[in-house]
Motif scaffolding. Structure first.
Motif, PDB file in Angstrom:
ATOM      1  N   ASP A  82       0.807  -1.217   0.000  1.00  0.00           N
ATOM      2  CA  ASP A  82       0.000   0.000   0.000  1.00  0.00           C
ATOM      3  C   ASP A  82       0.840   1.267   0.000  1.00  0.00           C
ATOM      4  O   ASP A  82       0.327   2.360  -0.220  1.00  0.00           O
ATOM      5  N   GLY A  83       2.136   1.124   0.250  1.00  0.00           N
ATOM      6  CA  GLY A  83       3.003   2.290   0.281  1.00  0.00           C
ATOM      7  C   GLY A  83       3.025   2.939   1.651  1.00  0.00           C
ATOM      8  O   GLY A  83       2.493   2.424   2.626  1.00  0.00           O
ATOM      9  N   SER A  84       3.616   4.132   1.711  1.00  0.00           N
ATOM     10  CA  SER A  84       3.772   4.857   2.962  1.00  0.00           C
ATOM     11  C   SER A  84       2.687   5.912   3.114  1.00  0.00           C
ATOM     12  O   SER A  84       2.281   6.553   2.146  1.00  0.00           O
ATOM     13  N   VAL A  85       2.231   6.116   4.348  1.00  0.00           N
ATOM     14  CA  VAL A  85       1.245   7.160   4.632  1.00  0.00           C
ATOM     15  C   VAL A  85       1.821   8.530   4.286  1.00  0.00           C
ATOM     16  O   VAL A  85       1.081   9.467   3.974  1.00  0.00           O
ATOM     17  N   ALA A  96      -5.530   6.270   5.417  1.00  0.00           N
ATOM     18  CA  ALA A  96      -5.418   7.151   6.581  1.00  0.00           C
ATOM     19  C   ALA A  96      -6.438   8.281   6.490  1.00  0.00           C
ATOM     20  O   ALA A  96      -7.026   8.683   7.505  1.00  0.00           O
ATOM     21  N   LEU A  97      -6.668   8.801   5.289  1.00  0.00           N
ATOM     22  CA  LEU A  97      -7.670   9.844   5.098  1.00  0.00           C
ATOM     23  C   LEU A  97      -9.055   9.308   5.432  1.00  0.00           C
ATOM     24  O   LEU A  97      -9.855   9.984   6.092  1.00  0.00           O
ATOM     25  N   GLN A  98      -9.354   8.096   4.985  1.00  0.00           N
ATOM     26  CA  GLN A  98     -10.658   7.511   5.278  1.00  0.00           C
ATOM     27  C   GLN A  98     -10.842   7.311   6.783  1.00  0.00           C
ATOM     28  O   GLN A  98     -11.934   7.546   7.328  1.00  0.00           O
ATOM     29  N   GLU A  99      -9.786   6.907   7.457  1.00  0.00           N
ATOM     30  CA  GLU A  99      -9.846   6.751   8.908  1.00  0.00           C
ATOM     31  C   GLU A  99     -10.110   8.098   9.581  1.00  0.00           C
ATOM     32  O   GLU A  99     -10.840   8.179  10.573  1.00  0.00           O
ATOM     33  N   LYS A 100      -9.510   9.144   9.039  1.00  0.00           N
ATOM     34  CA  LYS A 100      -9.736  10.488   9.566  1.00  0.00           C
ATOM     35  C   LYS A 100     -11.204  10.877   9.415  1.00  0.00           C
ATOM     36  O   LYS A 100     -11.827  11.383  10.353  1.00  0.00           O
ATOM     37  N   LEU A 101     -11.775  10.623   8.239  1.00  0.00           N
ATOM     38  CA  LEU A 101     -13.177  10.962   8.008  1.00  0.00           C
ATOM     39  C   LEU A 101     -14.096  10.146   8.908  1.00  0.00           C
ATOM     40  O   LEU A 101     -15.086  10.668   9.428  1.00  0.00           O
ATOM     41  N   ASP A 102     -13.781   8.875   9.084  1.00  0.00           N
ATOM     42  CA  ASP A 102     -14.594   8.029   9.960  1.00  0.00           C
ATOM     43  C   ASP A 102     -14.590   8.565  11.386  1.00  0.00           C
ATOM     44  O   ASP A 102     -15.621   8.537  12.080  1.00  0.00           O
ATOM     45  N   ALA A 103     -13.438   9.057  11.828  1.00  0.00           N
ATOM     46  CA  ALA A 103     -13.343   9.626  13.172  1.00  0.00           C
ATOM     47  C   ALA A 103     -14.166  10.910  13.271  1.00  0.00           C
ATOM     48  O   ALA A 103     -14.847  11.150  14.274  1.00  0.00           O
ATOM     49  N   THR A 125     -13.762  15.112  -6.251  1.00  0.00           N
ATOM     50  CA  THR A 125     -13.560  16.568  -6.213  1.00  0.00           C
ATOM     51  C   THR A 125     -12.920  17.062  -4.917  1.00  0.00           C
ATOM     52  O   THR A 125     -12.874  18.275  -4.687  1.00  0.00           O
ATOM     53  N   LEU A 126     -12.459  16.158  -4.074  1.00  0.00           N
ATOM     54  CA  LEU A 126     -11.825  16.587  -2.829  1.00  0.00           C
ATOM     55  C   LEU A 126     -10.309  16.617  -3.017  1.00  0.00           C
ATOM     56  O   LEU A 126      -9.717  15.648  -3.477  1.00  0.00           O
ATOM     57  N   THR A 127      -9.701  17.733  -2.694  1.00  0.00           N
ATOM     58  CA  THR A 127      -8.257  17.887  -2.876  1.00  0.00           C
ATOM     59  C   THR A 127      -7.554  18.088  -1.540  1.00  0.00           C
ATOM     60  O   THR A 127      -8.131  18.634  -0.595  1.00  0.00           O
ATOM     61  N   LEU A 128      -6.323  17.630  -1.477  1.00  0.00           N
ATOM     62  CA  LEU A 128      -5.479  17.817  -0.301  1.00  0.00           C
ATOM     63  C   LEU A 128      -4.197  18.505  -0.728  1.00  0.00           C
ATOM     64  O   LEU A 128      -3.620  18.166  -1.757  1.00  0.00           O
ATOM     65  N   THR A 129      -3.777  19.479   0.093  1.00  0.00           N
ATOM     66  CA  THR A 129      -2.577  20.239  -0.223  1.00  0.00           C
ATOM     67  C   THR A 129      -1.609  20.212   0.947  1.00  0.00           C
ATOM     68  O   THR A 129      -1.993  20.412   2.098  1.00  0.00           O
ATOM     69  N   ASP A 130      -0.356  19.924   0.634  1.00  0.00           N
ATOM     70  CA  ASP A 130       0.736  20.073   1.592  1.00  0.00           C
ATOM     71  C   ASP A 130       1.496  21.311   1.147  1.00  0.00           C
ATOM     72  O   ASP A 130       2.352  21.254   0.264  1.00  0.00           O
ATOM     73  N   ALA A 131       1.161  22.445   1.741  1.00  0.00           N
ATOM     74  CA  ALA A 131       1.741  23.713   1.299  1.00  0.00           C
ATOM     75  C   ALA A 131       3.236  23.766   1.532  1.00  0.00           C
ATOM     76  O   ALA A 131       3.975  24.357   0.738  1.00  0.00           O
ATOM     77  N   VAL A 132       3.709  23.178   2.613  1.00  0.00           N
ATOM     78  CA  VAL A 132       5.131  23.220   2.934  1.00  0.00           C
ATOM     79  C   VAL A 132       5.941  22.477   1.887  1.00  0.00           C
ATOM     80  O   VAL A 132       7.000  22.923   1.450  1.00  0.00           O
ATOM     81  N   ALA A 133       5.435  21.317   1.454  1.00  0.00           N
ATOM     82  CA  ALA A 133       6.131  20.526   0.434  1.00  0.00           C
ATOM     83  C   ALA A 133       5.825  20.996  -0.978  1.00  0.00           C
ATOM     84  O   ALA A 133       6.550  20.665  -1.920  1.00  0.00           O
ATOM     85  N   MET A 197      -4.634  16.907  10.629  1.00  0.00           N
ATOM     86  CA  MET A 197      -3.651  15.861  10.389  1.00  0.00           C
ATOM     87  C   MET A 197      -4.259  14.669   9.660  1.00  0.00           C
ATOM     88  O   MET A 197      -5.379  14.265   9.936  1.00  0.00           O
ATOM     89  N   VAL A 198      -3.490  14.133   8.724  1.00  0.00           N
ATOM     90  CA  VAL A 198      -3.770  12.840   8.102  1.00  0.00           C
ATOM     91  C   VAL A 198      -2.482  12.052   8.255  1.00  0.00           C
ATOM     92  O   VAL A 198      -1.438  12.462   7.727  1.00  0.00           O
ATOM     93  N   GLY A 199      -2.541  10.957   8.968  1.00  0.00           N
ATOM     94  CA  GLY A 199      -1.306  10.261   9.270  1.00  0.00           C
ATOM     95  C   GLY A 199      -0.474  11.079  10.234  1.00  0.00           C
ATOM     96  O   GLY A 199      -0.923  11.394  11.329  1.00  0.00           O
TER      97      GLY A 199
END
Length: 228
Positions: A82-85, A96-103, A125-133, A197-199
């Motif tokens: 599955d790769g790395s979080v 990990a995102l799905q777990e976040k939503l479930d919580a 249509t849902l986007t995630l951004t890591d602004a620092v990276a 946070m996600v992961g």
């Protein structure tokens, strides 16, 4: 070992507190202040409930300790291919995102917002951004055989304080404006947003707001804040 973990906890907590107090007070990052913050850390971290500062500090510290332990063990989690979080394009990250939503769905205060995010994932249509990276990705449902990762795209890098200042709508008093479901509002697009946070890292999550989530008459009142 204990000393190292304590150092990480203290450093990370202070950095997060400073950054989000800067956003709250509409100050230049690094400037000094005195007296209580005008908004609680929970509000600045887009609190999904009423737990307050301690809940976010506990989550953050737990993630930091887990990350430190993984580093000491010499590898990051990689389960069944599955790769790395830490890789936004991986199945592990989307899990990990799905777990976040479930919580978030489990809390009455954030259930409506989490359900809106879930619908956005289903619609692609849902986007995630890591602004620092400087990375951005469209979320995808790993249980849907028709959906696959579109891959990471590059965006301008920014520190979180400036990123949030540039994007979020404020009221006349300078507080962030919320939709009826508790999400925040992008001033340029009107889209709904969440920051958390996600992961083991922070991400800015954005999706198109539906009519049901928007305030019925004008901006939603800012949530009550805690002072110390």
């Amino acid at each position: 070992m204990v000393s190292s973990i304590n150092s990480v906890r203290i450093w990370s907590s202070q950095v997060a507190l400073n950054a989000f107090k800067d956003v709250s007070d509409n100050r230049t990052p690094g400037s000094s202040t005195s007296g209580p913050s005008s908004s609680s850390l929970a509000d600045m971290l887009f609190s999904s409930g009423s737990g307050g500062d301690n809940d976010y500090e506990d989550d953050k510290i737990a993630a930091l300790i887990a990350s430190l332990q993984q580093t000491l063990n010499g590898n990051a989690p990689d389960t069944a291919g599955d790769g790395s979080v830490g890789d936004m394009s991986s199945k592990a990250f989307m899990k990990a995102l799905q777990e976040k939503l479930d919580a978030l769905k489990a809390s009455p205060d954030s259930k409506a917002m989490a359900e809106a995010m879930q619908k956005a994932i289903d619609a692609g249509t849902l986007t995630l951004t890591d602004a620092v990276a400087g990375d951005k990705i469209t979320a995808w449902d790993i249980t849907d055989g028709k959906q696959t990762s579109a891959g990471i795209t590059s965006v301008d890098k920014s520190d979180w304080t400036q990123f949030l200042k540039d994007r979020l709508t404020r009221d006349e008093s300078g507080k962030f404006v919320r939709n009826a479901d508790g999400s925040y509002i992008e001033k340029a697009t009107g889209a709904s947003s969440y920051f958390g946070m996600v992961g083991e890292a922070y991400y800015y999550i954005s999706w198109a707001a539906s009519a049901a989530t928007k305030p019925a008459t004008g901006p939603a009142p800012a949530s009550s804040t805690n002072t110390k």
